[in-house]
Design an enzyme around this catalytic site. Structure first.
Site, PDB file in Angstrom:
ATOM      1  N   LYS A   1       0.857  -0.950   0.016  1.00  0.00           N
ATOM      2  CA  LYS A   1       0.114   0.150  -0.326  1.00  0.00           C
ATOM      3  C   LYS A   1       0.897   0.680  -0.108  1.00  0.00           C
ATOM      4  O   LYS A   1       2.545   0.967   0.724  1.00  0.00           O
ATOM      5  CB  LYS A   1      -0.819   0.236   1.102  1.00  0.00           C
ATOM      6  CG  LYS A   1      -2.037  -0.437   0.890  1.00  0.00           C
ATOM      7  CD  LYS A   1      -3.274  -1.284   1.747  1.00  0.00           C
ATOM      8  CE  LYS A   1      -4.021  -2.007   1.530  1.00  0.00           C
ATOM      9  NZ  LYS A   1      -5.349  -2.515   2.372  1.00  0.00           N
TER      10      LYS A   1
ATOM     11  N   ARG B   1      -3.970 -10.534   4.305  1.00  0.00           N
ATOM     12  CA  ARG B   1      -3.787  -9.638   3.368  1.00  0.00           C
ATOM     13  C   ARG B   1      -3.198  -9.948   1.986  1.00  0.00           C
ATOM     14  O   ARG B   1      -2.725  -9.088   2.191  1.00  0.00           O
ATOM     15  CB  ARG B   1      -5.134  -9.630   2.999  1.00  0.00           C
ATOM     16  CG  ARG B   1      -5.983  -9.144   1.302  1.00  0.00           C
ATOM     17  CD  ARG B   1      -6.885  -8.290   1.529  1.00  0.00           C
ATOM     18  NE  ARG B   1      -7.696  -8.610  -0.671  1.00  0.00           N
ATOM     19  CZ  ARG B   1      -6.673  -7.362  -0.510  1.00  0.00           C
ATOM     20  NH1 ARG B   1      -6.115  -6.893  -0.796  1.00  0.00           N
ATOM     21  NH2 ARG B   1      -7.442  -7.359  -1.895  1.00  0.00           N
TER      22      ARG B   1
HETATM   23  C1  PT1 Z   1      -8.022  -4.889   3.253  1.00  0.00           C
HETATM   24  C2  PT1 Z   1      -8.280  -4.359   1.614  1.00  0.00           C
HETATM   25  C3  PT1 Z   1      -9.276  -5.463   1.016  1.00  0.00           C
HETATM   26  N1  PT1 Z   1      -7.985  -4.173   0.786  1.00  0.00           N
HETATM   27  C4  PT1 Z   1      -9.570  -6.675   3.526  1.00  0.00           C
HETATM   28  N2  PT1 Z   1      -9.715  -6.096   2.276  1.00  0.00           N
HETATM   29  C5  PT1 Z   1      -7.999  -3.766  -0.316  1.00  0.00           C
HETATM   30  N3  PT1 Z   1     -10.243  -7.237   4.101  1.00  0.00           N
HETATM   31  C6  PT1 Z   1      -8.837  -5.006  -0.948  1.00  0.00           C
HETATM   32  C7  PT1 Z   1      -3.224   2.649  -0.867  1.00  0.00           C
HETATM   33  O1  PT1 Z   1      -3.353   3.247   0.010  1.00  0.00           O
HETATM   34  O2  PT1 Z   1      -7.269  -4.406   3.615  1.00  0.00           O
HETATM   35  N4  PT1 Z   1      -8.617  -5.763   3.776  1.00  0.00           N
HETATM   36  N5  PT1 Z   1      -9.297  -5.579   0.083  1.00  0.00           N
HETATM   37  C8  PT1 Z   1      -7.079  -2.641  -1.304  1.00  0.00           C
HETATM   38  N6  PT1 Z   1      -7.234  -1.794  -1.300  1.00  0.00           N
HETATM   39  C9  PT1 Z   1      -6.559  -0.993  -1.840  1.00  0.00           C
HETATM   40  C10 PT1 Z   1      -6.947   0.626  -0.266  1.00  0.00           C
HETATM   41  C11 PT1 Z   1      -5.634  -0.918  -2.000  1.00  0.00           C
HETATM   42  C12 PT1 Z   1      -5.444   1.126  -0.280  1.00  0.00           C
HETATM   43  C13 PT1 Z   1      -4.142   0.419  -1.902  1.00  0.00           C
HETATM   44  C14 PT1 Z   1      -4.212   1.543  -1.210  1.00  0.00           C
HETATM   45  O3  PT1 Z   1      -2.490   2.067  -1.960  1.00  0.00           O
END
Ligand code: PT1
Length: 265
Positions: A205, A240
């Site tokens: 992230k 994850r």
């Molecule tokens: C997570 C999650 C998810 N993250 C759960 N499911 C994502 N339960 C998708 C960035 O800041 O943490 N928990 N499903 C992916 N989402 C992101 C959010 C991807 C922020 C990247 C960022 O780079």
């Protein structure tokens, strides 16, 4: 939990696994590397991403779930009851809802009916707008209160407590500093919710890139490992991630350290 994005636009591996054959091959690789669960997602939730239609999301995820569900437990990363329902029918065992039932509370009925696991993640706003929201003052209170609300809705819809995992939602409407605070104080979250499995997703992230001279998503593995080790030492049960082999090895060692502390005290 290994991440399997079947979207043309996911942030760190966008488009890479968008064909059926490529997605299956990638899932099989993650299984061979020690994943316990594969999280299948047909709608990107990275900051700025748009919603997709129910039909498009179904078209992306259902064939993948049908093919993989006999090999490994599958979670479906969706906020939509219709997608959750079809995914559970196709063999998924867990619903992973990044909205914590804010977008579609009927999703809880589908999880309850199937006796499925349900991940309730804290988030603010929508993926498209969440990083434009003014930051909250006290992120820990915000996450605790939001998760309590999500749990109450899940239980009202018949989901059993032991089927629920909670997730602080790293990167979902939080500042980089707040993401770090949530990882650093994850033990406090674990103590607030002793009856629930604790999940966290930090993999690749943006807040990690920010700490590493703006490293791109594919250069954030070592930073990701640091977050995963901190999370496990602070009580995370499920992580994850994209990089299964590296993280499985790191988690085995971190978990042994955690157990050594538990037995010593
Ligand atoms: C997570 C999650 C998810 N993250 C759960 N499911 C994502 N339960 C998708 C960035 O800041 O943490 N928990 N499903 C992916 N989402 C992101 C959010 C991807 C922020 C990247 C960022 O780079």
């Amino acid at each position: 939990m290994g991440v399997l994005n079947v979207t043309p636009d996911s942030f760190s591996d966008g488009g890479q696994f968008f064909s059926f054959d490529k997605a299956i091959a990638h899932a099989e690789q993650m299984i061979s590397e020690g994943a316990d669960i594969i999280d299948v997602g047909g709608e990107s939730t990275r900051p700025g991403s748009e919603f997709v239609s129910d039909d498009e999301e179904l078209r992306r995820v259902i064939p993948i779930i049908e093919r993989l569900a006999s090999s490994i437990p599958i979670s479906i990363d969706t906020t939509k009851a219709s997608v959750a329902r079809a995914a559970l029918q196709a063999g998924a065992e867990i619903v992973n809802d990044i909205s914590g039932l804010r977008f579609d509370p009927v999703l809880a009925d589908e999880a309850a009916r199937a006796g499925a696991g349900l991940v309730l993640m804290h988030s603010r706003g929508t993926p498209k707008t969440m990083q434009q929201l003014p930051p909250v003052d006290d992120v820990m209170s915000e996450v605790i209160n939001g998760l309590r609300e999500s749990i109450a809705i899940a239980e009202q819809h018949g989901v059993r407590r032991e089927s629920i995992a909670i997730d602080p939602g790293i990167g979902f409407g939080k500042t980089a500093e707040q993401n770090l605070e949530l990882i650093a104080r994850l033990d406090q979250l674990a103590r607030e919710f002793p009856d629930f499995l604790l999940m966290i997703g930090t993999s690749r992230k943006a807040f990690i890139g920010k700490l590493l001279n703006d490293a791109p998503a594919d250069a954030r593995l070592h930073g990701t490992i640091a977050t995963v080790v901190a999370a496990v030492l602070n009580g995370a049960h499920i992580v994850r991630v994209h990089d299964v082999k590296a993280v499985v090895e790191a988690v085995r060692v971190a978990d042994a350290i955690r157990n050594a502390k538990a037995y010593a005290s």
